[in-house]
Design an enzyme around this catalytic site. Sequence first.
Site, PDB file in Angstrom:
ATOM      1  N   GLU A 285      13.545  49.056  44.356  1.00  0.00           N
ATOM      2  CA  GLU A 285      14.226  49.146  45.368  1.00  0.00           C
ATOM      3  C   GLU A 285      15.601  49.577  45.177  1.00  0.00           C
ATOM      4  O   GLU A 285      16.362  48.675  44.595  1.00  0.00           O
ATOM      5  CB  GLU A 285      14.233  47.904  46.298  1.00  0.00           C
ATOM      6  N   CYS A 319      22.985  46.694  50.459  1.00  0.00           N
ATOM      7  CA  CYS A 319      22.238  48.036  50.410  1.00  0.00           C
ATOM      8  C   CYS A 319      21.970  48.806  51.836  1.00  0.00           C
ATOM      9  O   CYS A 319      22.231  49.835  52.126  1.00  0.00           O
ATOM     10  CB  CYS A 319      20.999  47.949  49.651  1.00  0.00           C
TER      11      CYS A 319
HETATM   12  P1  NAP Z   1      22.592  47.641  39.091  1.00  0.00           P
HETATM   13  O1  NAP Z   1      23.877  47.621  38.298  1.00  0.00           O
HETATM   14  O2  NAP Z   1      21.613  48.630  38.975  1.00  0.00           O
HETATM   15  O3  NAP Z   1      22.110  46.306  38.543  1.00  0.00           O
HETATM   16  C1  NAP Z   1      20.707  45.588  39.050  1.00  0.00           C
HETATM   17  C2  NAP Z   1      20.136  44.882  37.789  1.00  0.00           C
HETATM   18  O4  NAP Z   1      19.576  45.763  36.825  1.00  0.00           O
HETATM   19  C3  NAP Z   1      21.189  43.793  36.937  1.00  0.00           C
HETATM   20  O5  NAP Z   1      20.151  42.624  36.849  1.00  0.00           O
HETATM   21  C4  NAP Z   1      21.280  44.597  35.924  1.00  0.00           C
HETATM   22  O6  NAP Z   1      21.618  43.676  34.870  1.00  0.00           O
HETATM   23  C5  NAP Z   1      20.030  45.293  35.351  1.00  0.00           C
HETATM   24  N1  NAP Z   1      20.203  46.449  34.769  1.00  0.00           N
HETATM   25  C6  NAP Z   1      21.230  47.123  34.424  1.00  0.00           C
HETATM   26  N2  NAP Z   1      20.998  48.175  33.285  1.00  0.00           N
HETATM   27  C7  NAP Z   1      19.411  47.884  33.195  1.00  0.00           C
HETATM   28  C8  NAP Z   1      18.810  48.671  32.047  1.00  0.00           C
HETATM   29  N3  NAP Z   1      19.264  49.756  31.724  1.00  0.00           N
HETATM   30  N4  NAP Z   1      17.418  47.957  32.192  1.00  0.00           N
HETATM   31  C9  NAP Z   1      17.016  47.085  33.085  1.00  0.00           C
HETATM   32  N5  NAP Z   1      17.793  46.446  33.823  1.00  0.00           N
HETATM   33  C10 NAP Z   1      19.117  46.726  33.926  1.00  0.00           C
HETATM   34  O7  NAP Z   1      23.053  47.032  40.642  1.00  0.00           O
HETATM   35  P2  NAP Z   1      23.566  45.883  41.148  1.00  0.00           P
HETATM   36  O8  NAP Z   1      25.230  46.433  41.057  1.00  0.00           O
HETATM   37  O9  NAP Z   1      23.335  44.684  40.357  1.00  0.00           O
HETATM   38  O10 NAP Z   1      23.425  45.962  42.619  1.00  0.00           O
HETATM   39  C11 NAP Z   1      23.910  46.900  43.669  1.00  0.00           C
HETATM   40  C12 NAP Z   1      22.848  47.850  43.948  1.00  0.00           C
HETATM   41  O11 NAP Z   1      21.906  47.378  44.364  1.00  0.00           O
HETATM   42  C13 NAP Z   1      23.445  48.752  44.885  1.00  0.00           C
HETATM   43  O12 NAP Z   1      23.047  50.128  44.677  1.00  0.00           O
HETATM   44  C14 NAP Z   1      22.500  48.715  46.177  1.00  0.00           C
HETATM   45  O13 NAP Z   1      22.222  49.437  46.976  1.00  0.00           O
HETATM   46  C15 NAP Z   1      21.037  48.035  45.497  1.00  0.00           C
HETATM   47  N6  NAP Z   1      20.313  47.115  46.258  1.00  0.00           N
HETATM   48  C16 NAP Z   1      19.201  47.484  47.089  1.00  0.00           C
HETATM   49  C17 NAP Z   1      18.465  46.962  47.670  1.00  0.00           C
HETATM   50  C18 NAP Z   1      17.195  47.209  48.263  1.00  0.00           C
HETATM   51  O14 NAP Z   1      16.562  46.503  48.917  1.00  0.00           O
HETATM   52  N7  NAP Z   1      17.060  48.611  48.397  1.00  0.00           N
HETATM   53  C19 NAP Z   1      18.927  45.404  47.944  1.00  0.00           C
HETATM   54  C20 NAP Z   1      19.896  45.145  47.268  1.00  0.00           C
HETATM   55  C21 NAP Z   1      20.934  45.830  46.596  1.00  0.00           C
HETATM   56  P3  NAP Z   1      23.324  43.572  34.498  1.00  0.00           P
HETATM   57  O15 NAP Z   1      23.846  42.896  35.574  1.00  0.00           O
HETATM   58  O16 NAP Z   1      23.300  42.760  33.535  1.00  0.00           O
HETATM   59  O17 NAP Z   1      23.771  44.963  34.277  1.00  0.00           O
END
Ligand code: NAP
Length: 514
Positions: A285, A319
Amino acid sequence: MFEFANEALTDFSGGPEREKMKDALNHVKGQLGKYYDLVIGGQHVSAEGKIVSRDPSESTQIVGYVAKADRDQAELAMQAALHAFDTWKHTGAEVRARYFFKAAAIMRRRKHEFSAWMCYEAGKTWAEADADVAEAIDFMEFYAREMVRLSDRQPLVRITGEDNDLQYIPLGVGVIIPPWNFPLAILVGMTSAAIVSGNTVIVKPASATPVIAAKFFELLEEVGLPAGVANFLPGSGGEIGDYLVEHPKTRFINFTGSRDVGLRISRLAADVHPGQLWIKRVVAEMGGKDAIVVDNNIDINEAAIAIVNSAFGFGGQKCSACSRAIIHDEIYDQVAARVAELTSALQVGRAYEDGVHVGPVVDQSAYDKILDYIAIGRSEGTLLCGGDKAPGNGYFIMPTVFGDVKTEARISQEEIFGPVLALTRAHSFEEAIALANATEYGLTGAVYSNNRDHLEYARREFHVGNLYFNRKCTGALVGVQPFGGFNMSGTDSKAGGRDYLLLFTQAKVISEKL
Ligand code: NAP
């Protein structure tokens, strides 16, 4: 077992809840700065590295230190989860469900304490933190009931001379990778759905919010979840995230986060490694660039309030947040003026202070990125309000509105994930819907209109996973509005819906000749 009902939100406008919340904040303040271990196979394990979790409202204040796992520890967690799967998969659905009913009950009793942790760690205001805890409780209550429903005898066409039975069995070891923006609700939902379905998991929380994740693991220990069923593995996404995603024994990945990380996971998970017996399932997601469309025949004040609430609740770090409002030209000037007026009245401040509307953004890199987008916005539209950092020792940014932004502008296309709203003019309702659809995302959207034909048109043509009419575009409720988006917003898993647990199970059909 009672019917599922959504957890009520707390009314902080007066009375005892306000005092209880202040007490919880004081209590949590006294707990700041502690160290939290990894949890692998039921054992607390320290690590050489540590993640420092900071208070975004006071960036020198440390919320906690959390052990940062390396690849060797990721491997240990995988072995622990594999071992636990052998017994957990045979534990009855009702037994599995009871762990979560119990966890939900405890969380409900300690609601303000969980909220207070998120005020400190994620910069959530009281109301936003309270809604996050309520959603976490809802997820546990809902998925536990769902698993009991799925474990019932399933409806199949009956034929004479045979007994046919369809059972939903678990998949194996899953890797759970949640974002920081709903650091309790989404983490709890993604984790509890996988576990209650009979899988065992490794949870890698977001590095900005590992302490609230550790608090959830303390709760899982308190309810006595068997060792190894849930393993707590904070660490770098790039390092242990990639390792776990590529691991041949990983059966599924449940990810919520940004588009780029989601696509990377999807790509890495597609490769088959020696010893791997399955195609990995990826639930991803991802981001949004959500729009509210405003027709020419509506109550201007009502629409403006919905736009401002959707755009600036939790500083636009949802999001589902409205980052674009597409407004019919005939009423554009009035709506824009009212939106700017309401936005300018929002009080920005430290998240745990009573009465604050907008807290800080989550960390330095978000702060820098959002200010860069505001600089870009100055050349792409007319600044109507905000447009700068806000005072304080944290990551404070003024809620910002740009007017007359073209749809191809970067601030209309790219997910900013902060308190920045772009207003765009449309010359007809149909054009407004076309502009709303003109991004690569498709998560939420809303339409304000009193024209039935227009609402029917939007129902057909507005291509988003969660579409709202005459209300804001945030605040989906578990069980009421199953949540997930189209296109680059993800796999449309519909969290909080009846289809969700099917993603973590496989159906086995057993036919016996009688
Ligand atoms: P993110 O930077 O993509 O990180 C999400 C998770 O992925 C974190 O736990 C991060 O760990 C991990 N991660 C990063 N690189 C990775 C890799 N190479 N392999 C595996 N895991 C990895 O997103 P965020 O900044 O936390 O969250 C914001 C985003 O989430 C926004 O784009 C928002 O729209 C989206 N979101 C979507 C929904 C939905 O239901 N569609 C709901 C909520 C949020 P680290 O923190 O250690 O980097």
